[in-house]
Enzyme design. Structure first.
Site: not given
Ligand code: NAD
Length: 259
Positions: A142, A155
């Site tokens: 991130s 985080y």
């Molecule tokens: P999201 O909530 O849409 O998806 C998260 C996914 O992780 C889901 O499929 C959920 O079921 C799965 N998950 C959660 N806990 C779990 C566990 N214990 N075991 C297995 N699966 C699990 O979130 P997202 O925004 O798509 O985030 C995905 C990644 O991207 C994360 O690591 C997040 O930190 C990172 N990220 C997101 C953003 C953003 O703005 N959305 C920005 C930077 C980084």
């Protein structure tokens, strides 16, 4: 481009992980999905990707906060797809609170899911990749792996850890056909971020105002990054052109970290 290759994407039932899984499938990779959700919905996603892109897809349920389930997930992906070429450590959660109010169980969960799971999955996947002398490990960090924001201590700590872990793995694999890199997205409008938009909207703003306020604080472009754009970057990292991209933390953040 990735025909004959196989990929496991953790947390790919939603958001960024789903975008990356779809991008891999669109260029011919067989894909293992993982993450939570209702079984019928997940089956629809799995079979939808398989028929749209004519690739093999499997769903591997595992809670990546649990080291033994994470290790077993990699073993199952190797068994069901034949071998594992690409691992994307993407699963992640968020919790927003000041340090003194941060619930310890949330801290533990964020470190386990956002950081330690990358170690356990990489540890399990590397031997097979090294044996075949080809592999791609992509950690979804991130902008919070590079800079901090208030009220996101766990985080930020986990994501800085992911960037450091990425560099260490890249050095250990530097003379092999395995690369390890991190992608550092800015705001992506997934359920994880929608939660934060909804939180702001509760304070009397419209959803659109809350989105603009969120973007305005950090993102010069005032636009969200999309899962499809991140998927395209992940596909690039799996190409031969990216063979010497090693230990990088690549931002895709609308200018967030340029400030
Ligand atoms: P999201 O909530 O849409 O998806 C998260 C996914 O992780 C889901 O499929 C959920 O079921 C799965 N998950 C959660 N806990 C779990 C566990 N214990 N075991 C297995 N699966 C699990 O979130 P997202 O925004 O798509 O985030 C995905 C990644 O991207 C994360 O690591 C997040 O930190 C990172 N990220 C997101 C953003 C953003 O703005 N959305 C920005 C930077 C980084």
């Amino acid at each position: 481009m990735l025909k004959g290759k196989t990929a496991l994407v953790t947390g790919s039932t939603s958001g960024i992980g789903l975008g990356i899984a779809r991008a891999f499938a669109s260029v011919g990779a067989d894909v293992a999905l993982n993450g939570f959700g209702d079984p019928a919905g997940i089956e629809k996603l799995r079979s939808g990707i398989a028929s749209e892109f004519e690739v093999k897809t499997v769903y591997i349920p595992a809670d990546v906060s649990k080291p033994n389930e994470t290790t077993a997930m990699v073993g199952r992906a190797e068994k069901e797809l034949g071998h594992l070429d690409i691992l994307v450590n993407n699963a992640g959660i968020q919790h927003v609170a000041k340090v003194q109010d941060f619930p310890p169980e949330k801290w533990e969960a964020i470190i386990a899911i956002n950081l330690s799971s990358a170690f356990y999955a990489t540890r399990a996947a590397l031997p097979g990749m090294l044996k075949r002398d080809w592999g791609r490990i992509i950690n979804i960090a991130s902008t919070h792996g590079l800079v901090a924001s208030a009220e996101k201590s766990a985080y930020v700590a986990a994501k800085h850890g992911v960037v450091g872990f990425t560099k260490a793995v890249a050095l250990e694999t530097a003379r092999t056909g395995v690369t390890c890199n991190a992608i550092c997205p800015g705001w992506v409008l997934t359920p994880l971020v929608q939660q934060q938009v909804d939180g702001r909207a509760k304070a009397g703003k419209t959803i659109e105002q809350a989105k603009l306020e969120l973007l305005g604080e950090k993102t010069p472009s005032l636009e969200f990054v999309t899962p499809a754009q991140l998927g395209a970057l992940a596909v690039f990292l799996c190409s031969e052109a990216a063979a010497q991209v090693r230990g990088a933390a690549l931002t895709m953040d609308g200018g967030w970290t340029a400030q």
